[in-house]
Design a protein around this motif. Structure first.
Motif, PDB file in Angstrom:
ATOM      1  N   ILE A   1      30.536  25.157  19.182  1.00 47.99           N
ATOM      2  CA  ILE A   1      29.993  26.493  18.970  1.00 47.99           C
ATOM      3  C   ILE A   1      30.834  27.514  19.480  1.00 47.99           C
ATOM      4  O   ILE A   1      31.120  27.167  20.667  1.00 47.99           O
ATOM      5  CB  ILE A   1      28.488  26.928  19.488  1.00 47.99           C
ATOM      6  CG1 ILE A   1      27.543  25.760  18.681  1.00 47.99           C
ATOM      7  CG2 ILE A   1      28.009  28.142  19.153  1.00 47.99           C
ATOM      8  CD1 ILE A   1      26.263  25.540  19.508  1.00 47.99           C
TER       9      ILE A   1
ATOM     10  N   TYR B   1      31.805  32.163  19.532  1.00 46.40           N
ATOM     11  CA  TYR B   1      31.008  33.302  19.181  1.00 46.40           C
ATOM     12  C   TYR B   1      32.205  34.345  19.440  1.00 46.40           C
ATOM     13  O   TYR B   1      32.943  34.482  20.603  1.00 46.40           O
ATOM     14  CB  TYR B   1      30.047  33.598  19.969  1.00 46.40           C
ATOM     15  CG  TYR B   1      29.275  34.894  19.521  1.00 46.40           C
ATOM     16  CD1 TYR B   1      28.457  34.939  18.397  1.00 46.40           C
ATOM     17  CD2 TYR B   1      29.282  36.091  20.298  1.00 46.40           C
ATOM     18  CE1 TYR B   1      27.878  36.231  17.926  1.00 46.40           C
ATOM     19  CE2 TYR B   1      28.446  37.226  20.072  1.00 46.40           C
ATOM     20  CZ  TYR B   1      27.874  37.235  18.585  1.00 46.40           C
ATOM     21  OH  TYR B   1      27.243  38.542  18.317  1.00 46.40           O
TER      22      TYR B   1
ATOM     23  N   LEU C   1      29.790  34.095  14.463  1.00 44.58           N
ATOM     24  CA  LEU C   1      29.217  32.879  14.958  1.00 44.58           C
ATOM     25  C   LEU C   1      29.808  31.660  14.377  1.00 44.58           C
ATOM     26  O   LEU C   1      29.755  31.629  13.145  1.00 44.58           O
ATOM     27  CB  LEU C   1      27.746  32.452  15.006  1.00 44.58           C
ATOM     28  CG  LEU C   1      27.155  31.132  15.868  1.00 44.58           C
ATOM     29  CD1 LEU C   1      27.278  31.178  17.112  1.00 44.58           C
ATOM     30  CD2 LEU C   1      25.977  30.927  15.191  1.00 44.58           C
TER      31      LEU C   1
ATOM     32  N   GLU D   1      24.582  38.933  19.607  1.00 43.66           N
ATOM     33  CA  GLU D   1      24.926  37.972  20.812  1.00 43.66           C
ATOM     34  C   GLU D   1      23.712  37.327  21.423  1.00 43.66           C
ATOM     35  O   GLU D   1      23.942  36.066  21.749  1.00 43.66           O
ATOM     36  CB  GLU D   1      25.555  38.964  21.830  1.00 43.66           C
ATOM     37  CG  GLU D   1      26.108  38.229  22.915  1.00 43.66           C
ATOM     38  CD  GLU D   1      27.030  38.975  23.881  1.00 43.66           C
ATOM     39  OE1 GLU D   1      27.485  38.249  24.851  1.00 43.66           O
ATOM     40  OE2 GLU D   1      26.807  40.389  23.786  1.00 43.66           O
TER      41      GLU D   1
ATOM     42  N   TYR E   1      23.399  33.914  19.778  1.00 45.47           N
ATOM     43  CA  TYR E   1      24.091  32.925  20.290  1.00 45.47           C
ATOM     44  C   TYR E   1      23.934  32.615  21.431  1.00 45.47           C
ATOM     45  O   TYR E   1      23.951  31.447  21.727  1.00 45.47           O
ATOM     46  CB  TYR E   1      25.690  33.552  20.317  1.00 45.47           C
ATOM     47  CG  TYR E   1      26.714  33.056  20.956  1.00 45.47           C
ATOM     48  CD1 TYR E   1      27.166  31.703  20.673  1.00 45.47           C
ATOM     49  CD2 TYR E   1      27.058  33.723  22.246  1.00 45.47           C
ATOM     50  CE1 TYR E   1      27.944  30.953  21.566  1.00 45.47           C
ATOM     51  CE2 TYR E   1      28.009  32.818  23.120  1.00 45.47           C
ATOM     52  CZ  TYR E   1      28.329  31.810  23.008  1.00 45.47           C
ATOM     53  OH  TYR E   1      29.308  30.865  23.605  1.00 45.47           O
TER      54      TYR E   1
END
Length: 70
Positions: free
Chosen positions: A14, A16, A23, A40, A43
């Motif tokens: 993952i 960001y 994302l 955010e 995330y």
């Protein structure tokens, strides 16, 4: 975008980008997707979730537009 590996049966890594609220999710099947307009906080929630896959399905999957990048 740099991604962090995660322990998940579904998700491999993952990433960001704070500047664009993008994302990026890499799945074990090889697919890489970028989700637009992700706050955010979402995330952070995803990274801290006990189950990354469950959090992804509940809070991200059908809520944000995306493109497949790989």
């Amino acid at each position: 975008m740099e991604r962090q590996p995660v322990t998940s049966s579904n998700i491999k890594s993952i990433g960001y980008d704070v500047a664009t609220s993008t994302l990026e999710v890499e799945f074990h099947n090889g697919g890489v997707y970028q989700y637009s307009g992700v706050p955010e906080s979402v995330y952070v929630g995803l990274m801290q979730a006990a189950s990354h896959g469950s959090y992804f399905h509940q809070h991200i999957r059908d809520r944000y537009s995306y493109i497949k990048v790989n």
